[in-house]
Write a protein that holds these residues in place. Structure first.
Motif, short mmCIF file in Angstrom:
data_model
loop_
_atom_site.label_atom_id
_atom_site.label_comp_id
_atom_site.label_asym_id
_atom_site.label_seq_id
_atom_site.Cartn_x
_atom_site.Cartn_y
_atom_site.Cartn_z
N GLY A 1 46.93 37.99 44.37
CA GLY A 1 46.73 38.07 42.92
C GLY A 1 46.35 36.75 42.29
N GLY A 2 46.60 35.65 43.00
CA GLY A 2 46.28 34.35 42.43
C GLY A 2 44.81 33.99 42.47
N ILE A 3 43.95 34.84 43.08
CA ILE A 3 42.54 34.47 43.16
C ILE A 3 41.82 34.63 41.83
CG2 ILE A 3 42.41 35.10 45.59
CD1 ILE A 3 41.08 37.68 44.85
N CYS A 4 42.51 35.07 40.78
CA CYS A 4 41.90 35.15 39.44
C CYS A 4 42.07 33.85 38.68
CB CYS A 4 42.51 36.30 38.65
SG CYS A 4 44.27 36.10 38.32
N ILE A 5 42.61 32.81 39.33
CA ILE A 5 42.95 31.59 38.60
C ILE A 5 41.71 30.89 38.05
CG2 ILE A 5 43.00 30.24 40.74
CD1 ILE A 5 45.29 28.62 39.49
N ILE B 1 47.76 28.91 48.73
CA ILE B 1 47.33 28.59 47.36
C ILE B 1 45.94 27.98 47.37
CG2 ILE B 1 47.85 27.18 45.35
CD1 ILE B 1 50.82 27.42 46.09
N PHE B 2 45.69 27.07 48.30
CA PHE B 2 44.38 26.43 48.38
C PHE B 2 43.29 27.46 48.73
CE2 PHE B 2 41.15 24.34 51.10
CZ PHE B 2 40.59 23.50 50.15
N ALA B 3 43.57 28.33 49.68
CA ALA B 3 42.58 29.35 50.05
C ALA B 3 42.32 30.31 48.90
CB ALA B 3 43.09 30.11 51.28
N SER B 4 43.36 30.61 48.11
CA SER B 4 43.16 31.50 46.96
C SER B 4 42.22 30.88 45.94
CB SER B 4 44.51 31.82 46.30
OG SER B 4 45.36 32.48 47.21
N CYS C 1 54.45 38.80 38.27
CA CYS C 1 53.65 37.75 37.63
C CYS C 1 52.21 37.79 38.11
CB CYS C 1 54.28 36.38 37.93
SG CYS C 1 55.83 36.06 37.06
N MET C 2 52.01 37.92 39.42
CA MET C 2 50.64 37.97 39.95
C MET C 2 49.89 39.19 39.42
SD MET C 2 50.04 35.33 41.82
CE MET C 2 50.74 34.08 42.89
N TRP C 3 50.53 40.32 39.37
CA TRP C 3 49.85 41.53 38.90
C TRP C 3 49.52 41.44 37.42
CZ3 TRP C 3 51.53 45.80 35.74
CH2 TRP C 3 50.65 46.90 35.78
N LEU C 4 50.50 40.97 36.60
CA LEU C 4 50.23 40.82 35.17
C LEU C 4 49.17 39.75 34.92
CD1 LEU C 4 53.82 41.07 33.63
CD2 LEU C 4 52.02 42.80 33.63
N GLY C 5 49.14 38.70 35.75
CA GLY C 5 48.10 37.69 35.61
C GLY C 5 46.72 38.27 35.84
N LEU C 6 46.59 39.14 36.84
CA LEU C 6 45.30 39.80 37.09
C LEU C 6 44.91 40.70 35.92
CD1 LEU C 6 42.97 40.60 39.03
CD2 LEU C 6 44.49 42.40 39.90
N ILE C 7 45.85 41.48 35.41
CA ILE C 7 45.54 42.38 34.29
C ILE C 7 45.13 41.59 33.06
CG2 ILE C 7 46.48 44.16 32.77
CD1 ILE C 7 46.04 45.02 35.68
N ALA C 8 45.83 40.48 32.78
CA ALA C 8 45.48 39.67 31.61
C ALA C 8 44.13 39.00 31.78
CB ALA C 8 46.57 38.62 31.38
N CYS C 9 43.80 38.59 33.00
CA CYS C 9 42.51 37.93 33.25
C CYS C 9 41.35 38.90 33.09
CB CYS C 9 42.52 37.31 34.64
SG CYS C 9 40.98 36.50 35.09
N ALA D 1 38.97 42.66 51.84
CA ALA D 1 40.35 42.18 51.95
C ALA D 1 41.08 42.23 50.62
CB ALA D 1 40.37 40.76 52.51
N PHE D 2 40.34 42.17 49.52
CA PHE D 2 40.94 42.20 48.19
C PHE D 2 40.16 43.19 47.33
CE2 PHE D 2 40.22 37.85 49.80
CZ PHE D 2 41.47 37.58 50.31
N ILE D 3 40.17 44.44 47.72
CA ILE D 3 39.27 45.41 47.10
C ILE D 3 39.55 45.59 45.62
CG2 ILE D 3 40.74 47.34 47.81
CD1 ILE D 3 36.90 47.31 47.54
N ASP D 4 40.83 45.64 45.23
CA ASP D 4 41.15 45.86 43.83
C ASP D 4 40.81 44.65 42.99
OD1 ASP D 4 43.06 44.51 45.25
OD2 ASP D 4 44.76 45.26 44.07
N LEU D 5 41.16 43.48 43.46
CA LEU D 5 40.87 42.27 42.69
C LEU D 5 39.37 42.01 42.59
CD1 LEU D 5 43.64 41.57 44.62
CD2 LEU D 5 43.64 39.69 42.99
#
Length: 1457
Positions: free
Chosen positions: A156-160, A222-225, A435-443, A470-474
């Motif tokens: 979920g952190g890949i939306c950063i 974290i770095f890979a995300s 937190c990760m899921w809400l962060g994606l929704i907010a982004c 690998a991250f189909i939803d995101l």
């Protein structure tokens, strides 16, 4: 029941005014309603697609998590299994890039390749390399080291990066919305913090299964995300104004960029895999271990790989479908957002329900006893999961243990849930996931607010065509465009709308009354769809209707003077009757405004349709302009695209006219206002040629507005589409129509869809096709289309199939032609055998000539046209070869029928089958066409009986053989199944399968006899259809009693007896018998006028003549009645000689605005009589004008005036919430009209000008008193003006106008350059006839040789015998037992059968693909379809609002005058 009541009320109202209240009400004149089945279908499809998105996404995500768990070093699998699962996990990452590579390769090789710029390619390659590194590190290295729940949360952190760029670029439409990306950033950082704390607690509490250096892998995660988040860098940049030029350039060669980047990503992923697992990992790759993996391991791994790959692609595709059917919120955003939580819930449920079956309770009790009896350290364990997890390691080698459930359970045991001392650390993991899921929704909050057009391209919905498996939803949420530039339907106020103009052009040639009724009803339906101001719709377009009537005039000799006059013929008379009848059906009144204009090509009639759109009848005189359809098309293409486009781009200086013909009053939004003559044309100034469309129609086409809108969607969305056609349905009754119904169905179901999918449609039929203006105006298209045929091949290609030739020109210039199966149109088809054969005699050679022309220029066309590839050219070569071999194939099929029915030998059956077509071909060379058709009809009946007998014989043979696995049985059964399935997939047309049997028994007639007839008669270039009405186009014979042509020996004698001759002879005989009695001529009484009997166009109406004379004497009186207001309006009026009867004055664009007291006083004196203008100059009239004008003057009869006045008042006040006042006005004004005209004129008498003036004054006074007595507080004067203008429109008379000098000059030059009647000398005609016969002989010889070779080859194989040259095929009975004797098939027959089967399979697959996208388009259209409903009262705007609001830059100054 309600419709019956409404019709009865209307009929009773008409019956009060006339004894002839009956009228035609064509089918489809009623308002369209949204069908319930389509509403249910739309909702059902949206729900199904949403479920498919959710299910496929959950399966994709779950299978990936299982693969990462199985490949983990801490899993319970051995090293060999872990190595195999890691390899498959790497293949999962490679698969989307591999698919992208194949797609880009296809487009670059078979479509078009544009070399990318090195700088942009370098930037893209650098970014894609970083993304590939991040993805490979995260999925292949980091995630296997972590537990399954952490792997579910950490991506979920890949939306950063997207959140950071949204904050930096301020992409929010409102300032307060910046809180969304800020919250997203805070939530993601909080999630990473909680991740670190969670792993600290695990290490400190010695949770089992933890890896060493876990903090290093968390840092790598974290770095890979962050690297993976670079994948969607284009989205915020595309939505901002930064680097727009680079992104525009990137769009132009995106396919070639993806060709390199997808391959680069594959290489980088493989590099990371081999670099880590060969050099860095503790257990390097053992290449021999892959062969040691167990069968169960391979099955699990390969199954998970294909499941993940398929579900990832399916989730992405169904997500695109959800957006395209306007289910973005509930079909895309909601299910995609829920993929993560649903996967977690299902995993927990699976763990809780299935884990107890892994370890039995006695084993857990034993473990607990061992723990409690041990040292004090273990006695402090308080976790209920700890004994269960401790026991899992003991059962890893048990064969009955489900591997997937075991590994999932063991991975969960590695989390804080198995903390031996407390349960509270697990809450940090849960909070991290939240937190990760809400962060994606907010982004990705913007996804929930996206507005899409009716038909949306995938490239306009998503930034990248690539999805991340690998991250189909995101990837799907982050890939959705933040801002899409709209070019069509207006969905929200911040979307700029680009208008388009559509010219509906119908060509007529001897249509019947019913056929004219169809096309005009369709045009009036479109007028109601587009123009009704009280109804809402989202389609933005303007349109005009043009009907071009070939051979519209005839010459008639006056009985008294003997002078020939040019008059309109009976077809034009029918057309006038039809338009008046349709106008009455839609409005219950007569046409308000009619203009009659003489033109250099004949004449023109101009009508204002009920909602203000324009309808033109162009009457062609064959003595002045070329006849036939192609020249009519050239006529309207040069007029609408050439002249009108030039005119608006070069506005002429407006000269002052002493007298405009009249103020043309058009009603829109219940406001009557003055529209300028060139108003529709002036809109072209703001509309590009790309958005100017020509709708080609036949004179008998019937269509709904939705069918046109679906075609407009195709041209609006795809810039390279030059034309689009719909599904043509033949109408009529009889066996020939039944045959054509199935023939058209098969042609559209399979052939046209295959052309659309694999390349481009080759023919867009002229009866219902939409063309782009810029495509027709392209080089080598319209200019070449004007070429006059001079050679034999040109006569066949140019004039026998003009629609196909025009499409060939478009394809050769690089334009695409598309087919929309949901756009339905209905047209009359030949019902007689002769007419059908003559029609196909034109179509067959023309189709072959144009296809061969396209194939001949195949290489050049492939270079220019991105829709046509060499594979498509090969496909067309195969279809042409199949059609050329059609006669031989049918002959062999007939031979097989002889063999089945009469039990003849194969060679004898072929000999017998060849005899009839050979004899018929000889007859076609020797006999006349009518005799050829008669013989073809007889043979068709005989062949039909033979095919019927053959059909049942094949069935009987399958019963005797006890199997259908025979060549004929397979062909029949497979063909029947395919057609039945195809029909089922077309539910609205599924009943057409009934006509399949008729089509089957008519195959010899349609593919053998018809082919011979069309080839042998190729030299005949006449039209061949509608020739039964030829007598009507000849000079009309008046009073002819007898007309005979007698041939005696070498003399040809013409005997004609006219009525005058007969009367003279009778008078002489009477004088001879009774010489005392003089023969007195009987007085000629004027015929009584009636509403049902239309007077002849040749009768002189004394009343009308008096009316015309009186008009000329009223000039001075009319001039004195001009007031100051009218004089000011005259200074702003446009020239009267324009081709349209429309005048707009700027002062009346906002007639509902408040006026000052002075203006109100002036307006009280404003009685806009239709003749309160300066006296107009006399327009010279031809002989045909007066009879036509007389027809339209019937609206000014006493009976019609009452009905027109009532309906006009109701129409004018229909949106003003003044029902009581409206009915009072109708009642009082009707009484006033009766008082003024009763006992003065008859019910069918036309009022004179004086009577009209007096009546208008009385009606205006009555209206003023009624409005004043109702004491309306606001808008009383505006309401009074409305009523007065309604009265004026009721009393306006048809006008004879003069064409402008500029347009007259245009037509003269056009006629001289392109459309001058063709007058070839006899020598040239003889030469053309000789060339046509020579071409015919060559074509017949080629066909004959090819088909004879095919038949002879089959005959020789039959004669040699099946034992010598044959292919043995095993024969099975229904009980799956092998028959002793195999089937023997000739190689040639088997090759042809397999080729034909392959062609059908290819077309069937194309049909399936096309059906899916047709369903998407239909569902999206039904979701935005115009809903006929009344506007709410609060929504009504009393001001004047244009449906298509445009800024006009036309300003009239004193210099212009």
């Amino acid at each position: 029941m309600e419709e019956l009541k409404q019709r009865r009320q209307k009929r009773e109202g008409r019956h009060r005014d006339t004894w002839d209240p009956f009228q035609l009400n064509p089918i489809g004149a009623e308002k369209e309603k949204k069908r319930t089945c389509f509403r249910i279908l739309q909702n059902l499809v949206a729900v199904i697609v949403a479920l498919l998105v959710l299910v496929s996404g959950v399966v994709s995500k779950g299978s990936l998590l299982v693969l990462t768990t199985l490949s983990s070093p801490k899993s319970l699998r051995n090293k060999v299994d872990q190595q195999l699962y890691t390899l498959l996990l790497m293949c999962v990452l490679v698969m989307p890039n591999f698919l992208m590579f194949l797609k880009s390769m296809w487009k670059c090789v078979f479509k078009s390749y544009v070399s990318p710029k090195p700088k942009i390619l370098g930037i893209m390659c650098g970014i894609e390399s970083l993304v590939a590194v991040g993805t490979a590190v995260l999925v292949l290295i980091v995630m296997p080291k972590l537990d399954i729940l952490t792997n579910l949360c950490i991506p979920g952190g890949i939306c950063i990066l997207s959140s950071l760029l949204q904050i930096a670029f301020r992409l929010q439409t409102r300032n307060w919305m910046i809180i969304y990306p800020i919250c997203s950033l805070i939530l993601v950082l909080s999630g990473y913090t909680l991740l670190g704390i969670d792993y600290y607690v695990r290490q400190s509490t010695h949770t089992i299964g933890q890896i060493d250096d876990c903090y290093v892998y968390v840092g790598f995660a974290i770095f890979a995300s962050v690297l993976v988040s670079l994948n969607w860098w284009e989205n915020p940049f595309q939505a901002s104004t930064n680097i727009q030029e680079m992104l525009k350039e990137l769009d132009s060669f995106r396919d070639s960029v993806y060709l390199f980047t997808s391959l680069l990503r594959i290489v980088v992923t493989l590099g990371v895999y081999f670099l880590y697992f060969c050099l860095i990992a503790d257990n390097p790759i053992d290449w021999d271990a892959y062969t040691k993996a167990s069968k169960g391991t391979v099955e699990i791994g390969v199954g998970l790989f294909f499941l993940q790959a398929f579900c990832s692609a399916a989730c992405h595709w169904f997500g695109v479908v959800a957006c395209k059917i306007h289910a973005v919120r509930y079909g895309f955003a909601l299910p995609v957002s829920l993929i993560g939580p649903v996967t977690l819930i299902l995993g927990i449920i699976l763990f809780l329900t299935q884990a107890e079956h892994l370890v039995h309770p006695p084993a857990v009790a034993t473990t607990m006893a061992m723990i409690t009896s041990s040292d004090n350290y273990t006695q402090t364990i308080s976790s209920p999961f700890w004994p269960f997890c401790y026991e899992l390691e003991n059962i890893k080698d048990v064969n009955t243990t489900p591997v997937v459930i075991l590994e999932i359970s063991y991975s969960i045991c590695r989390t804080s849930l198995n903390n031996p001392y407390a349960m509270w650390p697990f809450s940090m993991l849960a909070l991290e996931g939240v937190c990760m899921w809400l962060g994606l929704i907010a982004c990705t909050y913007y996804v929930w607010k996206i507005k899409v057009q009716r038909i949306e391209r995938t490239s306009q919905l998503f930034v990248r065509r690539l999805y991340e498996s690998a991250f189909i939803d995101l990837s799907m949420l982050l890939n959705t465009k933040m801002k899409v530039i709209r070019t069509a339907n207006k969905e929200s106020s911040d979307i700029e709308v680009e208008n388009c103009v559509i010219y509906l052009c119908a060509t007529m040639w001897h249509e019947t009354y019913d056929e004219m009724l169809k096309i005009l009803t369709s045009m009036f339906r479109l007028d109601r769809y587009r123009g009704d101001p009280k109804e809402e719709h989202k389609d933005v377009f303007d349109f005009e209707c043009h009907i071009y009537v070939d051979d519209a005039f005839m010459m008639d000799k006056d009985k008294e003077t003997g002078i020939e006059k040019k008059l309109v013929n009976s077809y034009v008379s029918d057309l006038i009757s039809v338009v008046m009848e349709v106008y009455r059906v839609f409005t219950n009144k007569e046409p308000d405004e009619v203009s009659i204009i003489e033109t250099p090509y004949g004449g023109r009639l101009v009508f204002v349709m009920p909602e203000g759109n324009m309808l033109y009848f162009h009457l062609k005189d064959k003595a002045l302009i070329r006849n036939k359809k192609r020249w009519s098309q050239i006529m309207y293409l040069y007029y609408l695209l050439g002249w009108k486009g030039y005119y608006v781009k070069n506005p002429q200086k407006i000269t002052r006219q002493n007298n405009p013909c009249r103020a043309s009053l058009i009603s829109l939004d219940s406001e009557t206002y003055l529209l300028p003559t060139h108003d529709n044309d002036s809109k072209r100034k703001h509309i590009s040629d790309d958005n100017t469309y020509i709708m080609a129609l036949d004179g008998d086409t019937d269509f709904q507005p939705g069918a046109l809108i679906l075609l407009v969607d195709r041209l609006r969305m795809y810039d390279t589409v030059g034309a689009a056609c719909g599904r043509i349905h033949p109408t009529g009754m009889g066996p020939m129509v039944w045959y054509q119904k199935f023939e058209y169905a098969v042609g559209h179901w399979l052939q046209k869809t295959a052309e659309h999918v694999f390349g481009s449609v080759l023919c867009s039929p002229g009866c219902f096709s939409l063309f782009r203006g810029s495509a027709l105006m392209d080089d080598n298209v319209l200019k070449r289309y004007t070429t006059k045929a001079t050679r034999a091949s040109e006569y066949v290609q140019y004039d026998q199939g003009e629609d196909r030739w025009l499409c060939t020109l478009l394809l050769q210039q690089g334009w695409r032609v598309e087919y929309n199966a949901a756009s339905d149109a209905y047209t009359n088809s030949p019902q007689e055998f002769k007419e059908f054969y003559n029609q196909r005699r034109r179509w067959g050679p023309s189709t072959l000539a144009n296809t061969l022309d396209l194939l001949h220029s195949g290489r050049e066309t492939v270079k220019r046209n991105t829709s046509i590839s060499m594979l498509y050219i090969l496909y067309q070569i195969f279809t042409v070869a199949s059609s050329i071999l059609g006669p031989a194939s049918v002959t062999l099929m007939i031979a097989g029928a002889f063999q089945f029915v009469f039990k003849l030998s194969g060679t004898l059956s072929i000999i017998i089958a060849v005899i009839p077509p050979t004899i018929y071909m000889i007859i076609c060379f020797l006999a006349k066409p009518n005799f050829q058709i008669m013989i073809a009809a007889v043979l068709s009946v005989i062949y039909a009986f033979l095919m019927t007998a053959s059909f049942f014989s094949i069935i009987g043979d399958m019963v005797i053989q006890q199997t259908f696995i025979t060549p004929t049985g397979l062909f029949l059964v497979s063909g029947a199944i395919m057609y039945v399935v195809t029909a089922i997939l077309h539910p609205q047309e599924s009943t057409l399968i009934i006509y399949g049997l008729m089509y089957f028994i008519c195959i010899p007639s349609g593919y053998l006899l018809l082919t011979i007839y069309s080839l042998v008669n190729m030299h005949i270039v006449s039209w061949g259809t509608r020739e039964t009405s030829k007598g009507k186009e000849q000079k009309k014979q008046v009073g002819v009693v007898c007309n005979r042509d007698c041939k005696m020996c070498c003399w040809d004698v013409k005997i004609q007896v006219t009525q005058e001759t007969e009367n003279l002879l009778l008078q002489q005989m009477q004088q001879a018998v009774n010489p005392t009695q003089a023969a007195k001529p009987e007085p000629i009484e004027p015929p009584a006028q009636s509403a049902i009997e239309e007077p002849s166009l040749l009768e002189a109406n004394k009343h009308i003549l008096d009316y015309d004379q009186e008009m000329s004497h009223k000039k001075d009186k009319s001039k004195e009645n001009l007031n100051k207001d009218n004089k000011e309006k005259d200074t702003d009026s446009e020239r009267s000689g324009s081709s349209k009867s429309i005048e707009k004055k700027v002062d009346h664009f906002n007639d509902d605005t408040d006026y000052t007291d002075d203006e109100d006083d002036d307006d009280d004196d404003y009685d806009s009589d239709y003749n309160n203008l300066e006296p107009k100059e006399v327009v010279p009239e031809s002989d045909w004008v007066e009879p036509v004008k007389r027809e339209f003057l019937k609206k000014l009869t006493y009976a019609n005036l009452k009905r027109n006045l009532q309906e006009q008042i109701r129409y004018t006040l229909r949106n003003k919430n003044q029902e009581d006042l409206c009915e009072e006005l109708v009642s009082i004004l009707t009484d006033t009209l009766n008082d003024e005209l009763r006992d003065k004129v008859g019910p069918e008498d036309v009022l004179t000008e004086t009577q009209l003036e007096e009546l208008q004054y009385a009606l205006n006074e009555a209206a003023r008193r009624i409005v004043k007595s109702n004491r309306i507080e606001n808008g009383a004067q505006r309401l009074e003006r409305r009523v007065k203008r309604g009265i004026e429109r009721t009393l306006v008379a048809p006008q004879v106008e003069k064409l402008s000098e500029d347009e007259t000059d245009f037509w003269n030059k056009l006629l001289e350059r392109y459309l001058k009647p063709i007058q070839d000398d006899k020598a040239h005609l003889d030469e053309v006839t000789r060339e046509l016969k020579s071409l015919r002989n060559k074509a017949v010889f080629l066909y004959f040789i090819i088909n004879v070779l095919w038949v002879v080859a089959t005959f020789i194989l039959q004669a040699i015998g099946g034992d010598v040259l044959s292919i043995e095929i095993p024969k099975y009975y229904p009980n799956n037992t092998l028959a002793p004797d195999p089937m023997r098939v000739e190689p040639l027959s088997l090759m042809f059968l397999l080729s034909f089967a392959l062609l059908l399979i290819v077309q069937f697959l194309a049909m399936l693909y096309h059906r899916v996208y047709t369903l998407i388009h239909v569902v999206s259209y039904r979701g935005t379809e115009k809903n006929y409903k009344q506007k709410d009262e609060e929504d009504e705007d009393d001001g004047f609002v244009l449906g298509n609001e445009m800024q006009s830059t036309l300003v009239i100054t004193g210099d212009d005058l």
